[in-house]
Each structure stands twice: as C-alpha cells, then as structure tokens.
Design an enzyme around this catalytic site. Structure first.
Site, mmCIF file in Angstrom:
data_model
loop_
_atom_site.group_PDB
_atom_site.id
_atom_site.type_symbol
_atom_site.label_atom_id
_atom_site.label_comp_id
_atom_site.label_asym_id
_atom_site.label_seq_id
_atom_site.Cartn_x
_atom_site.Cartn_y
_atom_site.Cartn_z
ATOM 1 N N ASP A 109 0.794 -1.230 0.000
ATOM 2 C CA ASP A 109 0.000 0.000 0.000
ATOM 3 C C ASP A 109 0.824 1.276 0.000
ATOM 4 O O ASP A 109 0.282 2.364 -0.086
ATOM 5 C CB ASP A 109 -0.972 0.011 1.193
ATOM 6 C CG ASP A 109 -0.260 0.197 2.524
ATOM 7 O OD1 ASP A 109 0.982 0.105 2.561
ATOM 8 O OD2 ASP A 109 -0.938 0.433 3.531
ATOM 9 N N TYR B 287 10.751 5.115 0.871
ATOM 10 C CA TYR B 287 11.602 4.146 1.565
ATOM 11 C C TYR B 287 13.048 4.194 1.086
ATOM 12 O O TYR B 287 13.937 3.664 1.760
ATOM 13 C CB TYR B 287 11.061 2.722 1.393
ATOM 14 C CG TYR B 287 9.978 2.362 2.383
ATOM 15 C CD1 TYR B 287 10.262 1.679 3.556
ATOM 16 C CD2 TYR B 287 8.657 2.726 2.148
ATOM 17 C CE1 TYR B 287 9.263 1.348 4.452
ATOM 18 C CE2 TYR B 287 7.653 2.410 3.047
ATOM 19 C CZ TYR B 287 7.963 1.726 4.201
ATOM 20 O OH TYR B 287 6.982 1.407 5.098
#
Length: 441
Positions: free
Chosen positions: A170, A264
């Site tokens: 997600d 990330y």
C-alpha cells in the site's frame, strides 16, 4: 450478482477493523456473502472479531461472519484470502528495529537487517497459508500484503511458483494519495502512472491525468521544496516519524530529478541521516504499540462493552481500497491497471528476469499482465541489483538453513557498513529469533 466468501488471515491485526469497514463501504461493487477471520492468536483475535461482528450486524447483517483458529474451518469455501500477518507481532518488530540501531545501522521493519529478520520469520507462515488455501479452496486467490513483501514475494515465487498468489503493497497508494492532494485532485484514481522498482524501492517515471496531460513538472516543483508533505496528508501515515519520511523525499528526489522516488529509498540512500535521527530507546514499533495498537484495541473493547458503535468512530482504512480493487479486477475481469510485485520476465529489459519487481500490471480474471517498462538507467539498475541479491540470499538462507547465506545477505545490504558489523547484528538477531527462524547451520 455473485457474492464472495473472504477470509482475512491475520484477523487479530490492528488493521482488520479498518479493512472490514472498507469492505462494507465497497459492498456494492464487491458483495460478500461470508467473511471469516483467521489467526493463530485466539485471545487477540477475539477482541477484534467480537467488535467486527457488531460492525457487520449494524451495516450488512446478511453477511455470515465467523472467526476461528482452525485452518480447515477458515479456508474451506473461500474465494479470496486477504493475508496481512505479522509473525512475532510488535514485540519482535521492536527487536528488529533496536538491535541494528545498537550497531549504528538503520533499524526498520522492512529495510536492512530488521527487514531481513522479519522476512526469515514470515516465509514459513505465508507458505503455510498458501498450502491451507490450496488444500481447502483450490480455486481461491491469496492477496498477500504481509511484510516484508519483497522477501515474501521472492519466497512464494521460488517455493510455490504455480500458486494463485498476488503480492501487493500500500505504500505507493499512500504516496499517490498525497500526489493527488498536491495537484488538487479528488483521488489518486484520477492519475495515470508509470513506475518501476522493487517493493519499497522504486521510482515514478510518469504521472499524467486521464486526458494524458503531464503532471510531473507540478509534482517535482512541490517535492523539491516540501517532499511529499501536504496539508491533510493521508489517514494512515500521521505520526511524527512519517512526516520526517515524507519531508526527506526532497533529498531522495535530488539523487535523480528525472523521476519521483518512493519514500523508503531514504533508508538506503541516507542511512547515516536515518540512524542519527532515530531514538534507539523508542522506535517506530513503540510508537505503534502506544498509538494505533492501543487505540484500536481500546475502541474494539468499547464497541463490545456497549454492544454497538454508537458514538464510537471506527476508521475506514482507505488504503485498503486497493485490496478491493484487486479482488474486483480478478472477480470481474475489469483489466484495472495496478502496481503489483511480479516476476520481471523481461518487463525491465536490462534486469534479472527472475527478480520480483514492482511494476504496473493489467489485472484480469487469470491474474496480472505486467506492462513493459523497457530499459532502466544505470543508477537504478545498480541499486536494484544489490537489493535483489539481498532478497534472494535471504530466501536461500531460509531454504538451505544457511547461516553463511544470511550473513552474506546482511553484509550486502546498502544499510550495513561492513561484514564485521553484519555478523554482530546477525548473531544478536539469531538469538532473538530462536523459535521463529529455521535452525541455521
């Protein structure tokens, strides 16, 4: 219209009530006849399940609801398994984060040594879920969003290559929700994107509206100044640590201004910054245990106590709408374009065909049809090759029960400075994960 039977594996998760709310909100396009929760922690699941039963009765009383710790009961007569399990729960996540930090290395649940430790715990139980599904409902699909998705996806590719498993995440959804807000659009569904990479490790190369207008210049202008920080943000990523992650995207963006990055990447490109800004005593796991974990269980207890949700707000997990999108695409052959983690098989021409890459796919009844990405630049290719090698070595280590392969995997992670530090971290993680990892030799 056909109604579907769904089992949520990881029924005791803090995300389960939000996912159930989201399934209820989307009932018209994805009708459910039966909804089951499955978990191996009876006590934890019971609190979530009893509150969920009340939620369902109030909203769609005709849905048959049950919860169980028995695999046969859970997996018999199901069309979709929605899996979000956390092996070792937050207590183990805390160790995944705190052990590397002791050695000046990124402590994070899916990146670096912590993600590797979590991956070693997750492989066996996810394979077990696939086997239960194939035994009791051989025509069902498993939609897996259990972390660390990259390692789990590589393991399912290797160990259950012919299974009906789709691995999804997600995080891009959260970032695209922010992109839509930056652009003043109502929803991320108004965007048409191209993206490539690995899970938690990718880049947007195109963002257009449905008329084909290029939205990248406006987004880049915002990201260069503010990262993905935007007024209103998104409902799931609201803690201080997330705000820092969205802001840091402006520095990640500078490493390749031709694309827009997944947040990330900060863990791999700026590990020194991450460690410096981490609290070794109070990590993200502590934030979640004191925040969402406490809030969700307290809310469920209140619902159970008063026997209704009156006056109690139960959050719909908007992020989870992508799970319904995926299930709907398979059920009704909608051919929706979605980001999935799939074998490369030449989609990225100059990259390992066996790598599990995160790319747009057209989702049909028979599964995903990946779009061709073409060649990727050397910078991204180099980063991705290093990270894919880490993921493959972790799965090697799990299959072969090899200490050496796991040491190599941690050594190769871009977050780890040397083989010496890798070994120190591994030895401590090994001790902490006894009973969760295979017995390494």
């Amino acid at each position: 219209m056909k109604k579907f039977s769904v089992v949520i594996a990881g029924g005791g998760s803090t995300f389960t009530p939000g996912i159930i709310m989201m399934l209820l909100a989307n009932y018209d396009r994805f009708p459910i006849r039966k909804l089951k929760l499955y978990d191996n922690d009876q006590e934890r699941q019971e609190i979530i399940a009893k509150a969920s039963e009340i939620l369902i009765k109030e909203n769609k009383g005709e849905i048959q609801f049950s919860y169980t710790t028995d695999p046969e009961e859970a997996f018999t007569d199901v069309d979709f398994v929605m899996a979000h399990i956390r092996v070792g729960k937050y207590a183990m996540r805390e160790l995944d984060e705190k052990i590397p930090l002791k050695y000046g290395v990124v402590g994070q649940e899916t990146c670096g040594p912590g993600g590797i430790a979590y991956g070693m715990r997750s492989i066996g139980p996810v394979i077990e879920l696939i086997d239960y599904m194939e035994k009791y409902s051989p025509n069902a699909w498993l939609l897996n969003y259990s972390n660390p998705a990259a390692i789990v996806a590589e393991a399912t590719r290797r160990l259950r290559p012919n299974s009906k498993v789709l691995n999804i995440c997600d995080m891009p959804i959260g970032i695209e929700t922010r992109m839509a807000k930056i652009l003043g659009l109502k929803s991320r569904k108004e965007l048409d994107i191209m993206y490539y990479g690995l899970n938690h490790f990718g880049w947007w190369t195109e963002v257009k509206d449905k008329e084909g207008n290029d939205l990248m210049p406006r987004l880049k202008e915002h990201v260069e100044k503010y990262g993905y920080v935007v007024e209103g943000g998104d409902s799931q990523h609201i803690d201080t640590s997330w705000n820092d992650t969205f802001l840091k995207a402006r520095d990640v963006y500078k490493t390749d201004p031709d694309t827009l990055p997944n947040t990330y990447l900060k863990y791999y490109l700026f590990p020194d910054y991450v460690v410096e800004h981490s609290n070794k005593e109070y990590t993200r796991a502590n934030e979640v245990m004191d925040g969402r974990e406490k809030y969700v269980f307290d809310t469920c207890r209140k619902v159970i106590e008063q026997g209704s949700t009156e006056g109690i707000h139960v959050e719909i997990d908007e992020h989870a709408s992508y799970i319904v999108d995926l299930a709907t695409a398979i059920a009704y052959n909608t051919k929706e374009k979605m980001l999935l983690i799939v074998p490369n098989n030449g989609a990225i021409i100059n990259f390992d065909p066996t790598a599990m890459v995160e790319i747009p796919c057209i989702v049909e009844k028979s599964g995903p049809r990946p779009l061709v990405i073409g060649e990727i630049p050397r910078f991204q290719k180099g980063l991705m090759e290093q990270q894919v090698a880490v993921e493959k070595l972790v799965v090697d280590a799990w299959i072969e029960k090899s200490y050496h392969k796991l040491w190599q995997a941690i050594t190769l992670s871009k977050t780890v400075p040397s083989a010496t530090v890798a070994k120190q971290i591994l030895d401590e993680l090994l001790e902490a994960n006894r009973g969760f990892w295979p017995e390494l030799k």
